[in-house]
Every structure is written in C-alpha cells, then in structure tokens.
Design a protein around this motif. Structure first.
Motif, mmCIF file in Angstrom:
data_model
loop_
_atom_site.group_PDB
_atom_site.id
_atom_site.type_symbol
_atom_site.label_atom_id
_atom_site.label_comp_id
_atom_site.label_asym_id
_atom_site.label_seq_id
_atom_site.Cartn_x
_atom_site.Cartn_y
_atom_site.Cartn_z
ATOM 1 N N ARG A 160 -4.050 0.075 -10.040
ATOM 2 C CA ARG A 160 -3.052 0.512 -9.070
ATOM 3 C C ARG A 160 -1.841 1.076 -9.804
ATOM 4 N N ARG A 161 -1.118 1.903 -9.093
ATOM 5 C CA ARG A 161 0.076 2.581 -9.622
ATOM 6 C C ARG A 161 -0.268 3.743 -10.558
ATOM 7 N N LYS B 246 2.307 -4.144 1.534
ATOM 8 C CA LYS B 246 2.036 -3.161 0.471
ATOM 9 C C LYS B 246 1.245 -1.982 1.015
ATOM 10 N N PRO C 179 -6.925 -3.928 -8.556
ATOM 11 C CA PRO C 179 -5.513 -4.189 -8.899
ATOM 12 C C PRO C 179 -5.100 -3.652 -10.266
ATOM 13 N N GLY D 169 -5.092 5.888 -5.230
ATOM 14 C CA GLY D 169 -5.104 5.811 -3.772
ATOM 15 C C GLY D 169 -4.669 7.123 -3.146
ATOM 16 N N VAL E 280 -8.523 0.079 -4.320
ATOM 17 C CA VAL E 280 -8.375 0.363 -5.743
ATOM 18 C C VAL E 280 -8.193 -0.990 -6.429
ATOM 19 N N GLY F 70 -11.921 2.643 -7.934
ATOM 20 C CA GLY F 70 -11.614 2.527 -6.519
ATOM 21 C C GLY F 70 -12.542 3.385 -5.699
#
Length: 151
Positions: A95-96, A125, A92, A100, A90, A66
């Motif tokens: 992510r999580r 989101k 996909p 970010g 970022v 990212g």
C-alpha cells in the motif's frame, strides 16, 4: 507498475488475496474453492473478471500485490455498460505505492459508464481512499440482498 488481466495461472493468487482481504475485514474462516473460482472466472461463460497489480520482487520476479474483481453491469437508465467492483485489495506491504489508484484507473478505462462498489461501513481508510478518487456514496439508495436458495 503493471496492471494486467488475470489468467487461469493467477487463480491461486486471486483466492489468496480474497482470503487475506476477508481476514483483514474480520472473517477468518473464508476458504475459496479454487476449481469453482477457475470455472467462474475463466470457464466458457465467465461470470466475473480480475485485474492484477504486480510489482518487482527482490529477485526480479513479478509479485502479485493486489487485484480488482469485477463484473459487468448494464444500468438501464444510463444505457451504457458499467463495472461493478466486488473486491479491491492490495496487500498491506504494497500500500501507498499507487496500486489501488492504478487498478481503479484501469476500471475507468474499460467503461464509458459508471464504476460502482460497496464498502463496509466504518472503514475509514477505504472511505478516504475512494473519496480521494472522487467517489461518493449514492444518496437515497438502500442496498438489498435476496438469497433465494436460503428461504
């Protein structure tokens, strides 16, 4: 999760991330000029800067996951330099993982002023993510854009 300043060696990854972000937002035809991007980010008079988020790849190599593309601002009423975040993306699949948040935290560490950004309306989101950081819409202000070369 390391976050670092981009170097000229990152231009291809930066452009690919921006192009992927454009596709994610529904603009499928964006193709950036790598030479222009290199000049504007790393030339003698840079116009913007990028922070890269990396993760460990399967073979132990660093993988660009990212980035945040930013420019400095100087709001006169604050009299403090600030950061304008033009693009935060970022991939996909990464992510999580907190990337970010790590990118945004790095921007916050770089200024004693404010960090500002625009967000496309209807992106629930992104709105939830920014709200979780304490970000709020700027009430009472309307965004304008002037393109002098297109008059």
């Amino acid at each position: 999760m390391p976050v670092r300043d981009a170097t000229p060696d990152d231009v291809e990854d930066i452009c690919l991330l921006i192009e992927e972000h454009a596709r994610y937002e529904g603009k499928d035809d964006l193709v950036l000029d790598r030479g222009d991007m290199t000049k504007h980010l790393f030339g003698p008079e840079p116009k913007a800067w990028v922070v890269i988020a990396e993760v460990d790849g399967e073979a132990g190599e660093r993988v660009t996951a990212g980035m945040a593309l930013c420019a400095w601002t100087f709001p006169s009423w604050d009299a403090k330099p600030g950061v304008f975040l033009d693009d935060l993306f970022v991939k996909p699949e990464f992510r999580r993982y907190g990337l970010g948040r790590e990118l945004m935290a790095e921007l916050g560490r770089r200024t004693s002023g404010r960090v500002e950004w625009d967000m496309q309306m209807g992106n629930a989101k992104a709105e939830a993510f920014y709200a979780s950081l304490g970000g709020k819409p700027v009430e009472g202000w309307v965004k304008y854009r002037w393109l002098p070369d297109q008059e």
